[in-house]
Enzyme design. Structure first.
Site, PDB file in Angstrom:
ATOM      1  N   GLU A  68      24.224   6.476  36.914  1.00  0.00           N
ATOM      2  CA  GLU A  68      23.151   5.330  36.683  1.00  0.00           C
ATOM      3  C   GLU A  68      22.838   5.271  35.348  1.00  0.00           C
ATOM      4  OE1 GLU A  68      18.773   5.253  38.056  1.00  0.00           O
ATOM      5  OE2 GLU A  68      19.211   6.972  36.648  1.00  0.00           O
ATOM      6  N   HIS A  94      22.781  10.228  38.555  1.00  0.00           N
ATOM      7  CA  HIS A  94      21.820   9.448  38.280  1.00  0.00           C
ATOM      8  C   HIS A  94      21.134  10.584  36.823  1.00  0.00           C
ATOM      9  CE1 HIS A  94      20.143   5.907  41.053  1.00  0.00           C
ATOM     10  NE2 HIS A  94      21.189   6.476  41.193  1.00  0.00           N
ATOM     11  N   GLU A  95      20.233   9.410  36.376  1.00  0.00           N
ATOM     12  CA  GLU A  95      20.245  10.505  34.946  1.00  0.00           C
ATOM     13  C   GLU A  95      20.989  10.905  34.212  1.00  0.00           C
ATOM     14  OE1 GLU A  95      17.687  11.717  37.512  1.00  0.00           O
ATOM     15  OE2 GLU A  95      16.634   9.642  37.587  1.00  0.00           O
ATOM     16  N   HIS A 120      21.053  15.659  45.987  1.00  0.00           N
ATOM     17  CA  HIS A 120      20.915  16.430  44.888  1.00  0.00           C
ATOM     18  C   HIS A 120      19.891  16.020  43.691  1.00  0.00           C
ATOM     19  CE1 HIS A 120      24.260  19.247  45.903  1.00  0.00           C
ATOM     20  NE2 HIS A 120      24.290  19.288  47.103  1.00  0.00           N
ATOM     21  N   GLU A 156      15.340   0.041  40.221  1.00  0.00           N
ATOM     22  CA  GLU A 156      14.093   0.735  40.798  1.00  0.00           C
ATOM     23  C   GLU A 156      13.044   0.690  40.355  1.00  0.00           C
ATOM     24  OE1 GLU A 156      15.695   4.558  40.951  1.00  0.00           O
ATOM     25  OE2 GLU A 156      15.179   5.244  38.701  1.00  0.00           O
ATOM     26  N   ASN A 197      16.981  -3.558  11.018  1.00  0.00           N
ATOM     27  CA  ASN A 197      15.901  -3.367  11.780  1.00  0.00           C
ATOM     28  C   ASN A 197      15.671  -2.648  12.792  1.00  0.00           C
ATOM     29  OD1 ASN A 197      14.175  -5.579  10.258  1.00  0.00           O
ATOM     30  ND2 ASN A 197      13.823  -6.764  12.095  1.00  0.00           N
TER      31      ASN A 197
HETATM   32  C1  NOJ Z   1      15.429   9.124  40.809  1.00  0.00           C
HETATM   33  C2  NOJ Z   1      16.861   7.929  40.502  1.00  0.00           C
HETATM   34  O1  NOJ Z   1      17.153   7.371  39.827  1.00  0.00           O
HETATM   35  C3  NOJ Z   1      16.387   7.729  41.846  1.00  0.00           C
HETATM   36  O2  NOJ Z   1      17.507   6.824  42.565  1.00  0.00           O
HETATM   37  C4  NOJ Z   1      15.963   8.819  42.696  1.00  0.00           C
HETATM   38  O3  NOJ Z   1      15.206   8.377  44.014  1.00  0.00           O
HETATM   39  C5  NOJ Z   1      14.663  10.051  42.258  1.00  0.00           C
HETATM   40  N1  NOJ Z   1      15.218   9.651  41.083  1.00  0.00           N
HETATM   41  C6  NOJ Z   1      14.525  10.779  43.206  1.00  0.00           C
HETATM   42  O4  NOJ Z   1      15.471  11.556  43.301  1.00  0.00           O
END
Ligand code: NOJ
Length: 660
Positions: free
Chosen positions: A460, A441-442, A372, A466, A177
């Site tokens: 992350e 992050h991202e 940043h 969040e 699937n």
């Molecule tokens: C997404 C991040 O995951 C989060 O931790 C952050 O506060 C916001 N972007 C702003 O940078």
């Protein structure tokens, strides 16, 4: 690894049939590789059980077929038995025992090698495009690698080629699937082992997703560059990342796997890494997600001198190590998600005293953590990299959080393609050379590069805390019982646990954190990161001295990690030993169902006595009805005993075992 058996390797080569067998007795694994009618296949067994059935290997370069018409020019085997020390991490020492087989292939004109390795905890292989007369610059347009399972094996998956990067709730489905999914992909085989597919040492290449091409088969699906079918622009010599297949008898064992780290290069030994640290941080952060503060300038701006001082004082008072401040620099006013090109990374808002606050923090033994946010405008960030990191250095900022909010980098490229990989690598090297620790992050998925660049401390790449602030539905209670056996296999996760007020009705009555607070404490042991955030507002910690006691005590650097009784999606229990003492910590978490989980205390020293401090859900606690009810208790145990962990629905338990 638990097993102390010595890894032995046996290689048998039948030149006529062109089959090769590599076995690792320690992991009880057997790899078979064969060349049939010009095509290379492999299969994998564990303890006599089939892990992967005969699956195809190879590549398609533009104009060059390296999947069909191949012959073997040569082969060699090799072996390694060594160990190395982790500067920081889940283990003090890591064994690197592997057995290798390298096949040198040609299609008559162009050469390609496939390098296979068996570790006790799995199989890895990669493609090599060596320097050669007929191949210089080239383009990979497809990779033929397949993983042939069974159609009713069950996978824990998140979708690939989707706009929210890796930020999805995991779902469980049979292979038949699936569509296109990200790695780490963890598969529970019917009556068989648990298998996790991922990659290691992702450098100057694109990352891969897995696409179901037949009801029982997943195929590597390489992320392309924008507006072309080119996946990789290469120049010989080039190696692909390692394709990794971690194999364990049960999920708990997966947590102990070190193969991905072993497949990365050691850190340089001519660099003094004593500037690195691990620790805990707070941040002018959750307030933004709750809409108590704004990132941009307003009468609720979070990054004010007064507010940041309050956070620094709080960190100093409780012995925490860092304060993250978001929204400090030029660029946040207006729609910051769409305005990435105007961020400036060395200019605070005029009212914000970066230098003074950094000094104020240092005087209190705390570091500011830079921020940043690029909003995925890579060109704007790369143009400022030197200045941005010089600014952090100038102000003695030891760590930075970077961010790449956006569906595409520079509005066109996938975060996961070669363009993205090369950007994340460039930024990682900049952080490394500047001696600044990075929390990304991202991110691009983690592939063990933290071993080579130990300034890359966390990332992350998951649907983090969040999401619980943004309106229903947030994460599910089951989510964090899946993460340790999927995303965490790639490396440290900046999940940002520690909610003490899980309802925050004052700020966001439509949202909530779907756990009890005991479970929030347990996450510090269950989801590893060397820098752990205490994500809630300072006043919510001040209101919970009982929980704060654990948050202050729990280490972030470990000498051992042991997976315990766990069932993916239902409950997870993990034990870790402090790097700096003989004490152990255990975290147990459950999904929406309450339960008692029994664990063996054989990770403790046999016969030794330990005082146990437990932080568990009080009787009657429940993530929906009574999430804040925490009970702290003390008892004594002896190494070798067994122990019951009580967890309420959506709850958990955090335990400290202090050696007497
Ligand atoms: C997404 C991040 O995951 C989060 O931790 C952050 O506060 C916001 N972007 C702003 O940078």
């Amino acid at each position: 690894m638990k097993s102390l058996m010595i890894l032995m390797c046996l290689l048998s080569t039948s030149v006529l049939a062109r089959t090769y067998t590599l076995t690792s007795t320690q992991g009880n694994l057997e790899l078979n590789v064969s060349l049939e009618k010009g095509r290379v296949f492999y299969s994998l067994n564990k303890a006599g059980q089939v892990v992967l059935r005969k699956s195809l290997l190879g590549n398609q370069l533009r104009g060059i077929d390296l999947t069909n018409g191949l012959r073997i020019k040569d082969s060699k085997t090799y072996q390694n038995r060594s160990s190395w020390d982790m500067i920081w991490g889940e283990f003090a020492t890591v064994k690197d025992h592997h057995d290798g087989l390298k096949l040198m292939l040609t299609n008559g004109r162009v050469d390609m090698n496939i390098d296979f390795r068996l570790y006790p905890d799995g199989l890895a292989f990669r493609y090599e495009f060596p320097k050669q007369k007929n191949l210089n610059n080239f383009e990979v347009i497809d990779e033929s690698t397949e993983f042939k399972l069974k159609r009713n094996d069950e996978a824990w998956w998140i979708p690939a080629f989707s706009d929210n990067r890796y930020e999805y709730l995991y779902e469980k489905d049979v292979i038949a699937n699936l569509n296109v999914v990200h790695t780490p992909l963890t598969v529970e085989k019917v009556n068989g082992p648990v298998v996790a597919f991922h990659e290691a040492r992702l450098l100057d290449y694109t990352s891969y997703a897995l696409k179901k091409t037949r009801p029982d088969t997943l195929k590597v699906d390489l992320y392309p560059w924008a507006n072309t079918d080119t996946r990789v622009y290469g120049k010989t010599p080039l190696v692909s990342p390692w394709r990794t297949v971690q194999v364990a008898f049960n999920p708990a064992e997966l947590v102990e796997s070190t193969m991905i780290l072993n497949l990365n290069d050691p850190a340089r030994d001519d660099i003094d890494y004593s500037f690195l640290s691990t620790g805990k941080y707070v941040g002018v952060w959750w307030g933004m997600h709750l809409k108590k503060y704004t990132w941009g300038r307003s009468d609720r701006h979070g990054a004010t001198n007064e507010n940041v001082k309050k956070y620094i004082d709080f960190a100093a008072k409780h012995g925490l190590n860092g304060v993250l401040v978001e929204g400090w620099n030029i660029g946040w006013d207006g729609d910051w998600m769409a305005n990435g090109d105007i961020f400036v990374f060395d200019q605070p808002y005029p009212h914000y005293d970066f230098a003074g606050l950094s000094k104020y923090a240092q005087d209190r033994n705390v570091t500011l953590i830079g921020h940043h946010e690029t909003s995925a405008s890579i060109t704007n960030y790369e143009n400022q990299l030197d200045r941005a990191y010089a600014y952090l250095n100038k102000h003695n900022v030891k760590a930075v959080k970077t961010g790449y909010v956006g569906t595409r980098l520079d509005k066109k490229e996938w975060h996961h393609g070669q363009y993205g990989v090369n950007h994340y690598t460039k930024a990682m090297k900049k952080g490394h050379d500047s001696k600044v620790m990075m929390v990304v992050h991202e991110p691009i998925k983690q592939t063990g590069l933290r071993r080579t660049y130990p300034t890359l401390v966390s990332a992350e790449g998951v649907r983090g805390q969040e999401y619980n602030a943004w309106g229903m539905p947030g994460n599910t209670p089951a989510h964090t019982t899946i993460v340790p056996f999927t995303r965490s296999l790639a490396g440290p996760v900046d999940f940002t646990a520690g909610a003490m007020d899980v309802l925050f009705d004052e700020w966001q009555p439509d949202s909530r954190v779907p756990t009890t607070i005991a479970k929030q404490l347990a996450l510090y042991v269950v989801i590893y990161s060397p820098w752990q955030m205490l994500m809630d507002l300072p006043e919510n910690y001040e209101a919970r001295p009982d929980a704060m006691e654990f948050l202050k005590a729990v280490p972030t650097n470990w000498s051992k990690t042991v997976g315990l009784n766990s069932k993916i999606g239902e409950f997870a229990t993990i034990a870790r030993k402090d790097r700096n003492s003989e004490n152990w910590y255990v975290g147990g978490i459950t999904n929406e169902n309450g339960r008692i989980v029994n664990i063996d205390l054989d990770f403790l020293e046999e016969g030794a006595w330990y005082t146990v401090k437990g932080y568990q859900d009080a009787r009657g606690a429940h993530w929906v009805w009574n999430p804040h009810a925490l009970e702290v208790y003390e008892t004594r145990v002896q190494g070798g005993d067994d122990f019951d962990l009580y967890m309420a629905p959506g709850g958990g338990v955090a335990l400290e075992f202090i050696k007497e």
